[in-house]
Design an enzyme around this catalytic site. Structure first.
Site, PDB file in Angstrom:
ATOM      1  CD  GLU A 232      -2.855  -1.438   2.250  1.00 43.52           C
ATOM      2  OE1 GLU A 232      -2.844  -0.601   3.176  1.00 43.52           O
ATOM      3  OE2 GLU A 232      -3.624  -2.422   2.235  1.00 43.52           O
TER       4      GLU A 232
ATOM      5  CG  ASN B  42      -0.521  -6.770  -1.781  1.00 45.42           C
ATOM      6  OD1 ASN B  42      -1.082  -7.295  -2.734  1.00 45.42           O
ATOM      7  ND2 ASN B  42      -1.032  -6.766  -0.552  1.00 45.42           N
TER       8      ASN B  42
ATOM      9  CG  HIS C  62      -9.815  -5.638  -0.168  1.00 38.55           C
ATOM     10  ND1 HIS C  62     -10.168  -6.795   0.484  1.00 38.55           N
ATOM     11  CD2 HIS C  62      -8.519  -5.398   0.168  1.00 38.55           C
ATOM     12  CE1 HIS C  62      -9.141  -7.245   1.180  1.00 38.55           C
ATOM     13  NE2 HIS C  62      -8.128  -6.427   1.001  1.00 38.55           N
TER      14      HIS C  62
ATOM     15  CD  GLU D 181      -4.690  -7.797   1.051  1.00 45.83           C
ATOM     16  OE1 GLU D 181      -5.578  -7.053   1.535  1.00 45.83           O
ATOM     17  OE2 GLU D 181      -3.478  -7.598   1.223  1.00 45.83           O
TER      18      GLU D 181
ATOM     19  CG  ASP E  40     -12.881  -8.680   0.390  1.00 46.96           C
ATOM     20  OD1 ASP E  40     -12.725  -7.684  -0.344  1.00 46.96           O
ATOM     21  OD2 ASP E  40     -12.444  -8.708   1.560  1.00 46.96           O
TER      22      ASP E  40
HETATM   23  O1  9MR Z   1      -8.096  -8.413   7.435  1.00 45.30           O
HETATM   24  C1  9MR Z   1      -7.215  -7.673   8.260  1.00 45.30           C
HETATM   25  C2  9MR Z   1      -7.931  -7.264   9.534  1.00 45.30           C
HETATM   26  O2  9MR Z   1      -8.208  -8.402  10.315  1.00 45.30           O
HETATM   27  C3  9MR Z   1      -7.092  -6.281  10.318  1.00 45.30           C
HETATM   28  O3  9MR Z   1      -7.831  -5.800  11.403  1.00 45.30           O
HETATM   29  C4  9MR Z   1      -6.683  -5.135   9.403  1.00 45.30           C
HETATM   30  C5  9MR Z   1      -5.825  -4.148  10.113  1.00 45.30           C
HETATM   31  O4  9MR Z   1      -5.290  -3.209   9.274  1.00 45.30           O
HETATM   32  O5  9MR Z   1      -5.978  -5.641   8.275  1.00 45.30           O
HETATM   33  C6  9MR Z   1      -6.766  -6.454   7.490  1.00 45.30           C
HETATM   34  O6  9MR Z   1      -6.055  -6.868   6.348  1.00 45.30           O
HETATM   35  C7  9MR Z   1      -5.677  -5.828   5.452  1.00 45.30           C
HETATM   36  C8  9MR Z   1      -4.393  -6.246   4.794  1.00 45.30           C
HETATM   37  O7  9MR Z   1      -3.408  -6.506   5.766  1.00 45.30           O
HETATM   38  C9  9MR Z   1      -3.892  -5.192   3.837  1.00 45.30           C
HETATM   39  N1  9MR Z   1      -4.906  -4.854   2.874  1.00 45.30           N
HETATM   40  C10 9MR Z   1      -6.198  -4.522   3.404  1.00 45.30           C
HETATM   41  C11 9MR Z   1      -6.693  -5.627   4.327  1.00 45.30           C
HETATM   42  C12 9MR Z   1      -8.080  -5.309   4.824  1.00 45.30           C
HETATM   43  O8  9MR Z   1      -8.069  -4.164   5.601  1.00 45.30           O
END
Ligand code: 9MR
Length: 495
Positions: free
Chosen positions: A156, A216, A260, A291, A293
């Site tokens: 990111e 990513n 997402h 990732e 969804d």
């Molecule tokens: O799915 C993850 C969630 O359980 C955590 O609380 C969150 C914290 O930032 O991160 C989520 O995963 C993220 C991933 O690491 C990076 N891309 C976005 C994902 C969804 O927020």
């Protein structure tokens, strides 16, 4: 794979188009591939199609469905710096990560490490120096070594709202744009992305690891955003990947599109998803959907056929690009998702008791169709939007044993060509593509093929792993060159 090299800076311009396809002569085709039975798990269907299908999980979610349905595992939270990094770049608290890696190894699943350099969930690394980041990168990479197939080295890096800029907060505040030209690639510039990948690459090489190094991000999936405007975030990511794969250093091995998908205008599924995957793949990197969804809002709150069709589109876009080598869903069931109210995953239920949704069946069906089992979901790319050309339709003309088509990614004075070799109505064991290059054009590099010659008539032959192609299926190889490639002719022969 040989490494495209030799270009430090680009002026991306469009070029174009597919060139002639000449079906080959003089080759003997061998026996027909038998009809294949459909696989009954995502994992098996994906493997047959030549990609992995994975899931994000934590130790509490390792029910039997994980290894049955998925061939790859990403720790959803357990390898993030806030969990495993000390303030000096050491490691701590790796128990959950170990559990996940061990589980994956026991069950022959690939692991994606997630993630090393990120502005969020940085924990004790928050605000630290590049030197400490480098220490952490070294410690994390060597902790699990080649047991991790892919690491998200930088996550990111790009700003929100389609402004096409990098983030400015730490760790990107470590970067310097000396001449203020908006990029971080010039002599004198400092780039936390480059420096982090350099360190990671150094560790991989020093330790002989097979681990591949990925960048990513999200909202980078389409060439355009909702309404048809250019996806500037995708373009910025493309510029970074191009700069660090096509120059003298090849630092980046793979690109993750988080995917997402939701009804934010920058997060919708656009018809040019496949074309965007293709242009990254044309740089010689693996592309992954990392990732996935899909918000039920994208199908009018429908988690039935509407959402299933959206999943189909995404899976098909990946399958249609040979360089798209994996898809990972961000959790098993809706109720256990980070965005549970969007009901964006493949299962309902929870706590190990899961029910398949229509989206599951659609994904399984699409995977079972294989790489060339469906029509491209996207129209040809508009040159005003992308510097990448689309793959021309492959038109094998029976009884020729194979055909070859090319897509070009060109700029002033150079190009990268991706050649698709498609078997005819019978399977083949090996192939050879003869390219007739225009005068003044020369090949400087190639990958996924053996090459004889540099200019004029250049021969490409399969390497060991990509010689056999089933009837109607294809493989791809690539080459980079100087000059212009439009007008190149291709002839394919096979045994
Ligand atoms: O799915 C993850 C969630 O359980 C955590 O609380 C969150 C914290 O930032 O991160 C989520 O995963 C993220 C991933 O690491 C990076 N891309 C976005 C994902 C969804 O927020």
């Amino acid at each position: 794979m040989n490494i495209p090299s030799g270009r430090a800076r680009y002026r991306p311009v469009i070029a174009a188009l597919a060139v002639a396809v000449l079906a080959g002569a003089g080759a003997v085709a061998v026996g027909k591939a038998p009809a294949l039975a459909a696989e009954t798990t995502l994992r098996a269907a994906a493997a047959k199609a030549g990609l992995f299908f994975g899931v994000a999980a934590s130790p509490g979610r390792l029910s039997s469905i994980v290894s049955q349905e998925f061939g790859q595992l990403t720790p959803e939270n357990d390898m993030k710096p806030d969990t495993i990094a000390t303030s000096s770049g050491g490691l701590r608290n790796t128990g959950n990560a170990d559990t996940l890696v061990n589980y994956a190894q026991t069950n022959n699943m690939l692991v994606r490490g997630h993630t090393l350099v990120w502005h969020s969930q940085a924990g004790q690394l928050q605000g630290t120096s590049q030197a400490t980041l480098n220490t952490f990168i070294g410690n994390a990479l060597t902790r699990w070594g080649s047991r991790i197939a892919y690491w998200d080295v930088v996550n990111e890096a790009l700003d929100d709202n389609n402004n096409g800029r990098r983030r400015t907060q730490w760790p990107h505040s470590l970067s310097r744009d000396a001449n203020g030209d908006g990029d971080f690639f010039d002599a004198g510039d400092t780039d936390v992305i480059r420096n982090s990948f350099r360190r990671a690459k150094e560790v991989v090489q020093q330790n002989n690891l097979t681990t591949k190094l990925c960048i990513n991000d999200y909202d980078v999936e389409g060439l355009t955003v909702s309404g048809g405007a250019r996806n500037n975030k995708a373009q910025a990511l493309y510029d970074i990947v191009r700069a660090y794969t096509q120059g003298t250093e090849r630092l980046i091995d793979c690109v993750g599109f988080q995917a997402h998908f939701n009804d934010n205008p920058n997060s919708v599924i656009t018809d040019d998803l496949q074309a965007n995957i293709q242009r990254f793949a044309d740089l010689g990197v693996e592309v992954h959907i990392t990732e996935l969804d899909i918000d039920d809002d994208l199908s009018n709150n429908d988690i039935g056929q509407g959402q299933a069709n959206n999943y189909r589109k995404v899976v098909r876009a990946c399958l249609n690009v040979a360089g798209c080598t994996g898809i990972t869903v961000w959790g098993i069931a809706d109720s256990e998702s980070w965005r549970s109210s969007e009901r964006g995953l493949l299962f309902t239920g929870g706590s190990g008791n899961y029910q398949k949704k229509a989206a599951y069946s659609a994904v399984l069906d699409e995977l079972n169709k294989g790489r060339s089992g469906g029509n491209p979901s996207s129209p040809p790319v508009s040159p005003s939007i992308s510097p990448s050309a689309s793959v021309s339709p492959s038109t094998p003309t029976d009884p020729s044993p194979c055909s070859a088509t090319v897509s070009l990614n060109s700029w002033t004075g150079g190009f990268v060509a991706t050649v698709r070799v498609t078997a005819g109505s019978s399977s083949i064991n090996s192939w050879r593509v003869t390219a007739g290059l225009p005068t003044g054009t020369a090949v400087t590099n190639h990958w996924s093929a053996e090459r004889t010659g540099t200019s004029g008539t250049v021969q490409f032959a399969n390497v060991g792993y990509n010689g056999p192609i089933a009837a109607g299926q294809f493989t791809e190889f690539g080459f980079q060159g100087t000059g212009a490639a439009a007008g190149t002719t291709l002839t394919c022969t096979a045994t």
